[in-house]
Write a protein that holds these residues in place. Structure first.
Motif, PDB file in Angstrom:
ATOM      1  N   ILE A  35       0.883  -1.150   0.000  1.00  0.00           N
ATOM      2  CA  ILE A  35       0.000   0.000   0.000  1.00  0.00           C
ATOM      3  C   ILE A  35       0.929   1.210   0.000  1.00  0.00           C
ATOM      4  O   ILE A  35       1.854   1.291   0.811  1.00  0.00           O
ATOM      5  CB  ILE A  35      -0.937   0.003   1.220  1.00  0.00           C
ATOM      6  N   LEU A  88      -6.203   3.161  -4.644  1.00  0.00           N
ATOM      7  CA  LEU A  88      -6.890   2.770  -3.421  1.00  0.00           C
ATOM      8  C   LEU A  88      -7.578   4.015  -2.881  1.00  0.00           C
ATOM      9  O   LEU A  88      -6.914   4.963  -2.451  1.00  0.00           O
ATOM     10  CB  LEU A  88      -5.907   2.202  -2.391  1.00  0.00           C
ATOM     11  N   VAL A  98      -2.547   0.537  -4.397  1.00  0.00           N
ATOM     12  CA  VAL A  98      -2.258  -0.803  -3.920  1.00  0.00           C
ATOM     13  C   VAL A  98      -1.534  -1.518  -5.054  1.00  0.00           C
ATOM     14  O   VAL A  98      -1.927  -1.428  -6.219  1.00  0.00           O
ATOM     15  CB  VAL A  98      -3.514  -1.568  -3.445  1.00  0.00           C
ATOM     16  N   GLY A 125     -10.665  -2.471  -1.973  1.00  0.00           N
ATOM     17  CA  GLY A 125     -11.401  -1.208  -1.949  1.00  0.00           C
ATOM     18  C   GLY A 125     -12.572  -1.253  -0.987  1.00  0.00           C
ATOM     19  O   GLY A 125     -12.830  -0.295  -0.249  1.00  0.00           O
TER      20      GLY A 125
END
Length: 156
Positions: A35, A88, A98, A125
């Motif tokens: 992330i 994201l 991501v 998500g």
């Protein structure tokens, strides 16, 4: 600025919460997930494995630029590793990106499984949105109890 805003609504806090929830359920020998916020800060699911992939910062910036230009998901190859990346975002916060790295996947094997990969990305998500909704609820409860707690102290 509300004193609770930094507790609940920053993308950094949300990214850390998402990472904790997602990374705990990843299989040990499964994909490597990262992330990354819009400032380039990264939360990899496995720091050692991610560093061994030797993915350059410029490569990651290129991925992010493609996503920002509307290409989603980005599917590419870096050495013997397939890389899939997407935005994201939640209803209120653009958290960043991501990135899923699939070591020893060929472009063909990645494309064969693209529907499954897109399901995983959509679930990420959804998880982000649910964490955000939970944070909003907690923030409202904290504010509510803070206001009512102060009024009770004032009336005593």
């Amino acid at each position: 600025m509300d004193m609770y805003d930094s507790l609940f609504s920053s993308s950094r806090v949300l990214n850390e919460q998402i990472a904790r929830q997602i990374f705990d359920i990843l299989p040990e020998h499964g994909p490597i997930m990262v992330i990354m916020d819009r400032d380039g800060n990264c939360w990899p699911s496995d720091s050692d494995k991610f560093s061994k992939l030797d993915v350059s910062e410029s490569f990651l910036k290129e991925l992010c630029a493609k996503i920002d230009d509307g290409v989603e998901p980005v599917v590419t190859q870096e050495g013997d590793c397939s890389i899939i990346a997407t935005q994201l975002a939640t209803d209120q916060i653009n958290c960043g990106y991501v990135i899923i790295a699939l070591p020893q996947y060929s472009p063909e094997s990645t494309l064969i499984n693209i529907d499954l990969i897109e399901i995983v990305l959509n679930q990420l998500g959804l998880i982000a949105k649910l964490i955000e909704k939970n944070n909003i609820l907690c923030e409202r409860q904290t504010k509510h109890y803070g206001v009512h707690g102060q009024s009770e102290v004032s009336s005593n």
